[in-house]
Motif scaffolding. Structure first.
Motif, PDB file in Angstrom:
ATOM      1  N   ILE A   6      -4.890   1.616 -17.221  1.00 27.44           N
ATOM      2  CA  ILE A   6      -4.374   1.081 -15.956  1.00 27.44           C
ATOM      3  C   ILE A   6      -5.280   1.517 -14.803  1.00 27.44           C
ATOM      4  O   ILE A   6      -5.672   0.696 -13.974  1.00 27.44           O
ATOM      5  N   VAL A   7      -5.609   2.799 -14.786  1.00 26.38           N
ATOM      6  CA  VAL A   7      -6.431   3.310 -13.688  1.00 26.38           C
ATOM      7  C   VAL A   7      -7.810   2.665 -13.720  1.00 26.38           C
ATOM      8  O   VAL A   7      -8.353   2.290 -12.687  1.00 26.38           O
ATOM      9  N   ILE A   8      -8.353   2.503 -14.933  1.00 23.05           N
ATOM     10  CA  ILE A   8      -9.679   1.894 -15.052  1.00 23.05           C
ATOM     11  C   ILE A   8      -9.647   0.442 -14.571  1.00 23.05           C
ATOM     12  O   ILE A   8     -10.545  -0.015 -13.866  1.00 23.05           O
ATOM     13  N   GLU A   9      -8.600  -0.279 -14.935  1.00 26.74           N
ATOM     14  CA  GLU A   9      -8.517  -1.710 -14.619  1.00 26.74           C
ATOM     15  C   GLU A   9      -7.845  -2.003 -13.284  1.00 26.74           C
ATOM     16  O   GLU A   9      -7.789  -3.152 -12.864  1.00 26.74           O
ATOM     17  N   LEU A  10      -7.336  -0.947 -12.649  1.00 25.37           N
ATOM     18  CA  LEU A  10      -6.528  -1.153 -11.451  1.00 25.37           C
ATOM     19  C   LEU A  10      -7.267  -1.928 -10.364  1.00 25.37           C
ATOM     20  O   LEU A  10      -6.717  -2.834  -9.750  1.00 25.37           O
ATOM     21  N   GLU A  11      -8.522  -1.576 -10.180  1.00 21.64           N
ATOM     22  CA  GLU A  11      -9.305  -2.220  -9.139  1.00 21.64           C
ATOM     23  C   GLU A  11      -9.413  -3.726  -9.397  1.00 21.64           C
ATOM     24  O   GLU A  11      -9.221  -4.537  -8.491  1.00 21.64           O
ATOM     25  N   ASN A  12      -9.703  -4.082 -10.644  1.00 22.29           N
ATOM     26  CA  ASN A  12      -9.787  -5.501 -10.995  1.00 22.29           C
ATOM     27  C   ASN A  12      -8.429  -6.182 -10.873  1.00 22.29           C
ATOM     28  O   ASN A  12      -8.331  -7.323 -10.436  1.00 22.29           O
ATOM     29  N   TYR A  13      -7.404  -5.438 -11.288  1.00 25.61           N
ATOM     30  CA  TYR A  13      -6.052  -5.976 -11.213  1.00 25.61           C
ATOM     31  C   TYR A  13      -5.700  -6.321  -9.769  1.00 25.61           C
ATOM     32  O   TYR A  13      -5.192  -7.406  -9.482  1.00 25.61           O
ATOM     33  N   LEU A  14      -5.997  -5.395  -8.871  1.00 25.77           N
ATOM     34  CA  LEU A  14      -5.656  -5.613  -7.461  1.00 25.77           C
ATOM     35  C   LEU A  14      -6.564  -6.654  -6.827  1.00 25.77           C
ATOM     36  O   LEU A  14      -6.179  -7.322  -5.881  1.00 25.77           O
ATOM     37  N   LYS A  35       5.147   6.083 -13.411  1.00 28.63           N
ATOM     38  CA  LYS A  35       3.980   6.754 -12.818  1.00 28.63           C
ATOM     39  C   LYS A  35       2.938   5.739 -12.377  1.00 28.63           C
ATOM     40  O   LYS A  35       2.400   5.822 -11.281  1.00 28.63           O
ATOM     41  N   CYS A  36       2.670   4.774 -13.255  1.00 27.47           N
ATOM     42  CA  CYS A  36       1.649   3.783 -12.933  1.00 27.47           C
ATOM     43  C   CYS A  36       2.129   2.845 -11.831  1.00 27.47           C
ATOM     44  O   CYS A  36       1.341   2.419 -11.001  1.00 27.47           O
ATOM     45  N   ARG A  37       3.428   2.535 -11.833  1.00 25.66           N
ATOM     46  CA  ARG A  37       3.966   1.707 -10.746  1.00 25.66           C
ATOM     47  C   ARG A  37       3.724   2.377  -9.419  1.00 25.66           C
ATOM     48  O   ARG A  37       3.339   1.752  -8.435  1.00 25.66           O
ATOM     49  N   LEU A  38       3.943   3.697  -9.401  1.00 28.17           N
ATOM     50  CA  LEU A  38       3.749   4.468  -8.181  1.00 28.17           C
ATOM     51  C   LEU A  38       2.279   4.425  -7.751  1.00 28.17           C
ATOM     52  O   LEU A  38       1.974   4.235  -6.575  1.00 28.17           O
ATOM     53  N   ILE A  39       1.398   4.574  -8.730  1.00 27.11           N
ATOM     54  CA  ILE A  39      -0.038   4.543  -8.426  1.00 27.11           C
ATOM     55  C   ILE A  39      -0.423   3.172  -7.870  1.00 27.11           C
ATOM     56  O   ILE A  39      -1.117   3.064  -6.861  1.00 27.11           O
ATOM     57  N   VAL A  40       0.071   2.113  -8.506  1.00 25.80           N
ATOM     58  CA  VAL A  40      -0.254   0.757  -8.052  1.00 25.80           C
ATOM     59  C   VAL A  40       0.298   0.517  -6.649  1.00 25.80           C
ATOM     60  O   VAL A  40      -0.392  -0.014  -5.774  1.00 25.80           O
ATOM     61  N   THR A  42       1.021   2.754  -4.314  1.00 33.59           N
ATOM     62  CA  THR A  42       0.282   3.561  -3.352  1.00 33.59           C
ATOM     63  C   THR A  42      -1.074   2.921  -3.053  1.00 33.59           C
ATOM     64  O   THR A  42      -1.491   2.840  -1.904  1.00 33.59           O
ATOM     65  N   THR A  43      -1.721   2.449  -4.108  1.00 29.90           N
ATOM     66  CA  THR A  43      -3.043   1.849  -3.941  1.00 29.90           C
ATOM     67  C   THR A  43      -2.957   0.560  -3.138  1.00 29.90           C
ATOM     68  O   THR A  43      -3.761   0.315  -2.246  1.00 29.90           O
ATOM     69  N   LYS A  44      -1.946  -0.257  -3.435  1.00 30.29           N
ATOM     70  CA  LYS A  44      -1.752  -1.505  -2.691  1.00 30.29           C
ATOM     71  C   LYS A  44      -1.575  -1.211  -1.211  1.00 30.29           C
ATOM     72  O   LYS A  44      -2.151  -1.882  -0.360  1.00 30.29           O
ATOM     73  N   CYS A  51      -7.487  -2.990   4.825  1.00 33.86           N
ATOM     74  CA  CYS A  51      -7.897  -4.384   4.970  1.00 33.86           C
ATOM     75  C   CYS A  51      -6.992  -5.143   5.929  1.00 33.86           C
ATOM     76  O   CYS A  51      -7.144  -6.351   6.079  1.00 33.86           O
ATOM     77  N   ASN A  52      -6.033  -4.437   6.539  1.00 34.07           N
ATOM     78  CA  ASN A  52      -5.171  -5.092   7.506  1.00 34.07           C
ATOM     79  C   ASN A  52      -4.419  -6.263   6.892  1.00 34.07           C
ATOM     80  O   ASN A  52      -4.294  -7.325   7.502  1.00 34.07           O
ATOM     81  N   SER A  53      -3.965  -6.075   5.658  1.00 35.78           N
ATOM     82  CA  SER A  53      -3.215  -7.077   4.906  1.00 35.78           C
ATOM     83  C   SER A  53      -4.023  -8.318   4.523  1.00 35.78           C
ATOM     84  O   SER A  53      -3.510  -9.209   3.884  1.00 35.78           O
ATOM     85  N   GLU A  54      -5.293  -8.360   4.917  1.00 33.76           N
ATOM     86  CA  GLU A  54      -6.126  -9.486   4.508  1.00 33.76           C
ATOM     87  C   GLU A  54      -6.687  -9.206   3.118  1.00 33.76           C
ATOM     88  O   GLU A  54      -7.129  -8.099   2.854  1.00 33.76           O
TER      89      GLU A  54
END
Ligand SMILES: [Zn+2]
Length: 79
Positions: A6-14, A35-40, A42-44, A51-54
């Motif tokens: 999840i952490v490895i792919e998170l950037e691509n996922y987002l 745990k991963c939901r929390l990470i996602v 927080t990252t979002k 990015c100011n929601s953009e």
């Protein structure tokens, strides 16, 4: 699919830069793993602040800081 993936792919996922199959696997994991939901989440939020929601690619330094923060999160989650 595990927390490390999840952490490895998170950037691509987002970035919505993943194939449908991998995306579905991540979403399945997120449903089961708090745990991963929390990470996602927080990252979002972090990305939205930067990015100011953009929807925009993250600047290089931000990516690095984000990765460092995620790794710390994951280590803490496992401890
Ligand atoms: Zn997980």
């Amino acid at each position: 699919m595990n927390c490390k993936t999840i952490v490895i792919e998170l950037e691509n996922y987002l970035d919505e830069d993943l194939g449908a199959a991998l995306r579905a696997e991540i979403e399945q994991h997120l449903e089961k793993c708090k745990k991963c939901r929390l990470i996602v989440d927080t990252t979002k939020k972090t990305i939205q602040i930067y990015c100011n929601s953009e929807p925009a690619p993250l600047p290089e330094g931000t990516r690095d800081r984000l990765h460092a923060a995620l790794e710390k999160h994951l280590r803490r989650a496992r401890a």
